[in-house]
Design a protein around this motif. Structure first.
Motif, PDB file in Angstrom:
ATOM      1  N   GLU A 176       0.899  -1.267  -0.169  1.00 59.52           N
ATOM      2  CA  GLU A 176       0.088   0.074   0.035  1.00 59.52           C
ATOM      3  C   GLU A 176       0.957   1.245  -0.030  1.00 59.52           C
ATOM      4  O   GLU A 176       1.615   1.490   1.047  1.00 59.52           O
ATOM      5  CB  GLU A 176      -0.922  -0.017   1.239  1.00 59.52           C
ATOM      6  N   LEU A 177       0.898   2.017  -1.174  1.00 61.68           N
ATOM      7  CA  LEU A 177       1.983   3.055  -1.381  1.00 61.68           C
ATOM      8  C   LEU A 177       0.854   4.449  -1.605  1.00 61.68           C
ATOM      9  O   LEU A 177       1.716   5.151  -2.106  1.00 61.68           O
ATOM     10  CB  LEU A 177       2.970   2.767  -2.489  1.00 61.68           C
ATOM     11  N   ARG A 178      -0.208   4.578  -1.441  1.00 69.81           N
ATOM     12  CA  ARG A 178      -0.976   5.499  -1.747  1.00 69.81           C
ATOM     13  C   ARG A 178      -0.454   6.955  -1.258  1.00 69.81           C
ATOM     14  O   ARG A 178      -0.408   6.812  -0.027  1.00 69.81           O
ATOM     15  CB  ARG A 178      -2.494   5.505  -1.566  1.00 69.81           C
ATOM     16  N   TYR A 179      -0.290   8.047  -2.021  1.00 69.45           N
ATOM     17  CA  TYR A 179       0.123   9.220  -1.556  1.00 69.45           C
ATOM     18  C   TYR A 179       1.649   9.327  -1.260  1.00 69.45           C
ATOM     19  O   TYR A 179       2.097  10.222  -0.364  1.00 69.45           O
ATOM     20  CB  TYR A 179      -0.885   9.846  -0.552  1.00 69.45           C
ATOM     21  N   ALA A 180       2.299   8.192  -1.438  1.00 70.56           N
ATOM     22  CA  ALA A 180       3.851   8.134  -0.976  1.00 70.56           C
ATOM     23  C   ALA A 180       4.336   8.835  -1.982  1.00 70.56           C
ATOM     24  O   ALA A 180       4.061   9.165  -2.892  1.00 70.56           O
ATOM     25  CB  ALA A 180       4.120   6.754  -0.880  1.00 70.56           C
ATOM     26  N   ASP A 181       5.446   9.596  -1.474  1.00 68.76           N
ATOM     27  CA  ASP A 181       6.502  10.330  -2.426  1.00 68.76           C
ATOM     28  C   ASP A 181       7.824   9.502  -2.659  1.00 68.76           C
ATOM     29  O   ASP A 181       8.562   9.123  -1.972  1.00 68.76           O
ATOM     30  CB  ASP A 181       7.184  11.436  -1.780  1.00 68.76           C
ATOM     31  N   LEU A 182       7.832   9.059  -3.974  1.00 70.84           N
ATOM     32  CA  LEU A 182       8.912   8.171  -4.510  1.00 70.84           C
ATOM     33  C   LEU A 182       9.612   9.020  -5.523  1.00 70.84           C
ATOM     34  O   LEU A 182      10.393   8.350  -6.336  1.00 70.84           O
ATOM     35  CB  LEU A 182       8.628   6.757  -4.980  1.00 70.84           C
ATOM     36  N   SER A 183       9.709  10.352  -5.423  1.00 69.30           N
ATOM     37  CA  SER A 183      10.228  11.033  -6.577  1.00 69.30           C
ATOM     38  C   SER A 183      11.917  10.639  -6.433  1.00 69.30           C
ATOM     39  O   SER A 183      12.258  10.796  -5.277  1.00 69.30           O
ATOM     40  CB  SER A 183      10.104  12.433  -6.392  1.00 69.30           C
ATOM     41  N   ASN A 184      12.619  10.649  -7.640  1.00 67.65           N
ATOM     42  CA  ASN A 184      13.919  10.420  -7.502  1.00 67.65           C
ATOM     43  C   ASN A 184      14.309   9.052  -6.943  1.00 67.65           C
ATOM     44  O   ASN A 184      15.792   9.087  -6.516  1.00 67.65           O
ATOM     45  CB  ASN A 184      14.686  11.727  -7.073  1.00 67.65           C
ATOM     46  N   THR A 185      13.781   8.315  -6.637  1.00 66.31           N
ATOM     47  CA  THR A 185      14.089   6.747  -6.270  1.00 66.31           C
ATOM     48  C   THR A 185      14.655   6.071  -7.024  1.00 66.31           C
ATOM     49  O   THR A 185      14.241   6.127  -8.258  1.00 66.31           O
ATOM     50  CB  THR A 185      12.863   6.129  -5.417  1.00 66.31           C
ATOM     51  N   ASP A 186      15.286   5.492  -6.742  1.00 70.46           N
ATOM     52  CA  ASP A 186      16.056   4.117  -7.576  1.00 70.46           C
ATOM     53  C   ASP A 186      15.121   2.751  -7.427  1.00 70.46           C
ATOM     54  O   ASP A 186      15.576   2.371  -6.127  1.00 70.46           O
ATOM     55  CB  ASP A 186      17.604   3.911  -7.352  1.00 70.46           C
ATOM     56  N   LEU A 187      14.384   2.436  -8.037  1.00 75.72           N
ATOM     57  CA  LEU A 187      13.431   1.409  -8.044  1.00 75.72           C
ATOM     58  C   LEU A 187      14.042   0.287  -9.121  1.00 75.72           C
ATOM     59  O   LEU A 187      13.118  -0.478  -9.779  1.00 75.72           O
ATOM     60  CB  LEU A 187      12.071   1.705  -8.375  1.00 75.72           C
ATOM     61  N   THR A 188      15.256   0.361  -9.703  1.00 73.79           N
ATOM     62  CA  THR A 188      15.810  -0.579 -10.653  1.00 73.79           C
ATOM     63  C   THR A 188      15.663  -2.259 -10.181  1.00 73.79           C
ATOM     64  O   THR A 188      15.775  -2.545  -8.747  1.00 73.79           O
ATOM     65  CB  THR A 188      17.313  -0.570 -10.785  1.00 73.79           C
ATOM     66  N   ASN A 189      14.948  -2.848 -11.040  1.00 77.97           N
ATOM     67  CA  ASN A 189      14.531  -4.299 -10.885  1.00 77.97           C
ATOM     68  C   ASN A 189      13.609  -4.549  -9.746  1.00 77.97           C
ATOM     69  O   ASN A 189      13.463  -5.691  -8.997  1.00 77.97           O
ATOM     70  CB  ASN A 189      15.867  -5.162 -10.380  1.00 77.97           C
ATOM     71  N   ALA A 190      12.824  -3.362  -8.813  1.00 78.01           N
ATOM     72  CA  ALA A 190      12.160  -3.642  -7.906  1.00 78.01           C
ATOM     73  C   ALA A 190      10.786  -4.255  -8.285  1.00 78.01           C
ATOM     74  O   ALA A 190      10.462  -4.232  -9.631  1.00 78.01           O
ATOM     75  CB  ALA A 190      11.628  -2.157  -7.378  1.00 78.01           C
ATOM     76  N   ASP A 191       9.822  -5.127  -7.484  1.00 85.67           N
ATOM     77  CA  ASP A 191       8.695  -5.761  -7.825  1.00 85.67           C
ATOM     78  C   ASP A 191       7.738  -5.029  -7.112  1.00 85.67           C
ATOM     79  O   ASP A 191       7.524  -4.853  -6.029  1.00 85.67           O
ATOM     80  CB  ASP A 191       8.948  -7.115  -7.139  1.00 85.67           C
ATOM     81  N   LEU A 192       6.856  -4.310  -8.234  1.00 85.36           N
ATOM     82  CA  LEU A 192       5.425  -3.681  -7.558  1.00 85.36           C
ATOM     83  C   LEU A 192       4.458  -4.174  -8.038  1.00 85.36           C
ATOM     84  O   LEU A 192       3.449  -3.476  -8.212  1.00 85.36           O
ATOM     85  CB  LEU A 192       5.833  -2.298  -8.256  1.00 85.36           C
ATOM     86  N   GLY A 193       4.264  -5.440  -8.426  1.00 87.71           N
ATOM     87  CA  GLY A 193       3.329  -6.165  -8.824  1.00 87.71           C
ATOM     88  C   GLY A 193       2.140  -6.012  -7.670  1.00 87.71           C
ATOM     89  O   GLY A 193       2.267  -6.195  -6.580  1.00 87.71           O
ATOM     90  N   ASN A 194       1.046  -5.603  -8.503  1.00 89.25           N
ATOM     91  CA  ASN A 194      -0.262  -5.377  -7.724  1.00 89.25           C
ATOM     92  C   ASN A 194      -0.340  -4.413  -6.418  1.00 89.25           C
ATOM     93  O   ASN A 194      -1.010  -4.519  -5.428  1.00 89.25           O
ATOM     94  CB  ASN A 194      -0.685  -6.821  -6.961  1.00 89.25           C
ATOM     95  N   ALA A 195       0.691  -3.515  -6.530  1.00 90.56           N
ATOM     96  CA  ALA A 195       0.785  -2.654  -5.628  1.00 90.56           C
ATOM     97  C   ALA A 195      -0.174  -1.463  -5.491  1.00 90.56           C
ATOM     98  O   ALA A 195      -0.563  -1.243  -6.789  1.00 90.56           O
ATOM     99  CB  ALA A 195       2.169  -1.895  -5.422  1.00 90.56           C
TER     100      ALA A 195
END
Length: 449
Positions: A283-302
């Motif tokens: 659950e990431l609603r309203y989160a701030d992920l600006s300029n994050t490094d999400l290389t190879n991250a799994d966001l399936g069904n998030a």
């Protein structure tokens, strides 16, 4: 037989007298009321000390301020009963039914509530010191400000319960279910939390001490929530199912961390390192992920509604079935990737599109126009590219293992170093395509000329 019937009739007659006495005088200490039908009766302030009310129908009964000291209420039906301020000290409530009952400020010290049903009941500010609630069903129960010190609560189900400001000092909660429970400012000093499920439990302000027994995973979660991340090694940390609502995790190094199913509502993750992180079903609603490094991250069904991904690197990140809304802010490239993965790209014009380093596993590109598109290092494993136009597309180092390229136009495409193992190239146009170092469908490597 005649003697037995006579005795039984005598018992029933005595019980009727006790019921009549209770309804008329509200005085029935040590009475035999076993199996009595008293649903909805007005018995506020009644004296029922040591009375036997086992298996009685007390649904909706009004017993506010009643004295039920050491009373036997085993297997009684007390659903929606009014027991606020009642004295139930050392009462037997084993296997009783108390859904939606009101026990506000009731005294249940040393009471036996084993395997009772307390779902949705109101125990705010109640005294449950030394009470036995083993295996009780207490889903959505209200225990704010309650005293549960030294209580026995192993295997209790407290899912969605309210325990803010409650005292659980010295309580035994082994293998209890505290999923999504509110434990704000609760006192857990000296409590035994071995094997407890704290999935998405709110631990803000919860009090622990050196004598609290708690699994290392949840101790780390508690420390992050209450002491911050400074000095914490969170690389590959197990934070799955953690409730981290509203935390400031800006710049945190969460490389390889497991945050699957975590509750990250309104969390600040600006500039954080989330490479290889597990964020599926998070659950990431309203989160701030600006300029994050999400290389190879799994966001399936998030859950990604209203999330800010501006400037984030989502190279090879899995966005399959991730849920977004109109307020989710992606850079254009990654929004296109999300659309392709979740809505398909059959027949779509993606000529010149920038899709390098994108995770496009299993995507449907049938008859899509991809002339001049950049698919360098893209993961196209199992993708359907049948009859697609890939004229002069850059597919160098792309993973096309098991992809369907039947009748695809790959004329002048750059496939240098690409993996085509198991791919279907039947009828594909490879005229002037660069296959230098590519792994061919049969597993052999093409020799560079």
């Amino acid at each position: 037989m005649v003697a037995f019937l006579f005795v039984n009739d005598s018992v029933q007659a005595a019980k009727r007298r006790d019921v009549d006495q209770l309804l008329e005088t509200k005085e029935c200490a040590e009475c035999n009321l076993r199996g009595a039908r008293l649903a909805g009766a007005e018995l506020n302030g009644a004296n029922l000390q040591s009375a036997d009310l086992s298996q009685s129908n007390l649904r909706g009964v009004k017993l506010s301020g009643a004295d039920l000291l050491t009373a036997n209420l085993a297997e009684a039906d007390l659903q929606e009963a009014q027991l606020s301020g009642a004295n139930l000290k050392e009462a037997n409530l084993k296997n009783s039914q108390l859904p939606s009952a009101n026990l506000f400020r009731a005294n249940l010290e040393n009471a036996d509530l084993q395997e009772s049903n307390l779902e949705g009941a109101d125990f705010r500010n109640a005294n449950l010191r030394l009470a036995n609630l083993t295996k009780a069903k207490a889903v959505a129960i209200s225990l704010q400000g309650a005293n549960l010190s030294s209580a026995n609560l192993p295997m209790i189900d407290l899912k969605n319960a309210q325990l803010a400001d409650a005292s659980l000092e010295g309580a035994n909660l082994q293998q209890a279910n505290l999923e999504s429970t509110k434990l704000n400012r609760a006192n857990l000093k000296g409590a035994n939390l071995d094997g407890v499920n704290l999935f998405r439990a709110d631990l803000r302000g919860t009090q622990l001490d050196s004598t609290t027994k708690i699994d290392s995973k949840w101790l780390l979660v508690w420390e992050v929530v209450n002491r911050g991340i400074e000095g914490k090694d969170l690389v590959e940390a197990d934070l799955s199912g953690a409730n981290l609502e509203g935390l400031n995790l800006e710049g945190a190094n969460l490389n390889g961390a497991n945050l699957s199913e975590a509750y990250l509502f309104i969390v600040n993750l600006r500039g954080a390192n989330l490479t290889d992180a597990k964020l599926s079903n998070t659950e990431l609603r309203y989160a701030d992920l600006s300029n994050t490094d999400l290389t190879n991250a799994d966001l399936g069904n998030a859950e990604l509604g209203n999330v800010n991904f501006q400037g984030a690197n989502l190279a090879n990140a899995n966005l399959r079935t991730a849920k977004i809304n109109d307020e989710t802010r992606f850079d254009p490239k990654w929004r296109t990737v999300w659309e392709i993965i979740n809505q398909g790209a059959a027949g779509r014009n993606l000529s010149g599109a920038n899709l390098f380093n994108a995770n496009l596993r299993g995507a449907n590109f049938q008859r899509a126009r991809l002339s001049g598109a950049s698919l360098y290092n893209a993961d196209l494993t199992g993708a359907n590219l049948e009859q697609s136009i890939l004229f002069q597309a850059d597919l160098s180092n792309a993973n096309l293992e098991g992809a369907n390229l039947k009748i695809a136009n790959l004329q002048e495409a750059n496939l240098q170093g690409a993996n085509l193992n198991g791919a279907n190239l039947e009828g594909a146009n490879l005229n002037q395509a660069n296959l230098c170092g590519a792994i061919m469908p049969d597993g052999s490597q093409n020799v560079c000329e």
